[in-house]
Write a protein that holds these residues in place. Structure first.
Motif, PDB file in Angstrom:
ATOM      1  N   ILE A  97       0.851  -1.193   0.000  1.00 49.77           N
ATOM      2  CA  ILE A  97       0.000   0.000   0.000  1.00 49.77           C
ATOM      3  C   ILE A  97       0.889   1.247   0.000  1.00 49.77           C
ATOM      4  N   ASN A  98       1.798   1.283   0.929  1.00 45.51           N
ATOM      5  CA  ASN A  98       2.846   2.298   0.987  1.00 45.51           C
ATOM      6  C   ASN A  98       3.991   1.690   1.793  1.00 45.51           C
ATOM      7  N   LYS A  99       4.977   2.489   2.161  1.00 46.20           N
ATOM      8  CA  LYS A  99       6.144   1.895   2.827  1.00 46.20           C
ATOM      9  C   LYS A  99       5.824   1.326   4.208  1.00 46.20           C
ATOM     10  N   ASN A 100       4.699   1.705   4.791  1.00 47.32           N
ATOM     11  CA  ASN A 100       4.364   1.244   6.138  1.00 47.32           C
ATOM     12  C   ASN A 100       3.136   0.345   6.213  1.00 47.32           C
ATOM     13  N   GLU A 101       2.502   0.069   5.075  1.00 45.97           N
ATOM     14  CA  GLU A 101       1.295  -0.755   5.092  1.00 45.97           C
ATOM     15  C   GLU A 101       1.309  -1.746   3.939  1.00 45.97           C
ATOM     16  N   LYS A 102       0.704  -2.903   4.185  1.00 46.19           N
ATOM     17  CA  LYS A 102       0.540  -3.906   3.136  1.00 46.19           C
ATOM     18  C   LYS A 102      -0.709  -4.730   3.400  1.00 46.19           C
TER      19      LYS A 102
END
Length: 68
Positions: free
Chosen positions: A6-11
């Protein structure tokens, strides 16, 4: 299992549970250690989500969202 960044901190992790059922888990934080929640979708739900995301993508590409 499928994984979506999703972004560097979420998946998201998507697991097919059966022919007509998937489980989507969202993780965040350092090393993705925080569980943000789980969603379960039927085959119809997956199809509806794909349709909605395609419409969102098109609107974003054409700057037709409320944010632009």
């Amino acid at each position: 299992m499928y994984e979506v960044g999703i972004n560097k901190n979420e998946k998201m992790q998507i697991a097919v549970i059966s022919e007509d059922f998937v489980e989507i888990k969202t993780f965040g934080g350092k090393n993705f250690s925080k569980d943000h929640g789980t969603t379960n979708l039927s085959y119809t739900g997956v199809c509806n989500l794909i349709d909605a995301l395609e419409k969102v993508k098109k609107d974003m590409e054409e700057n037709k969202t409320d944010f632009f």
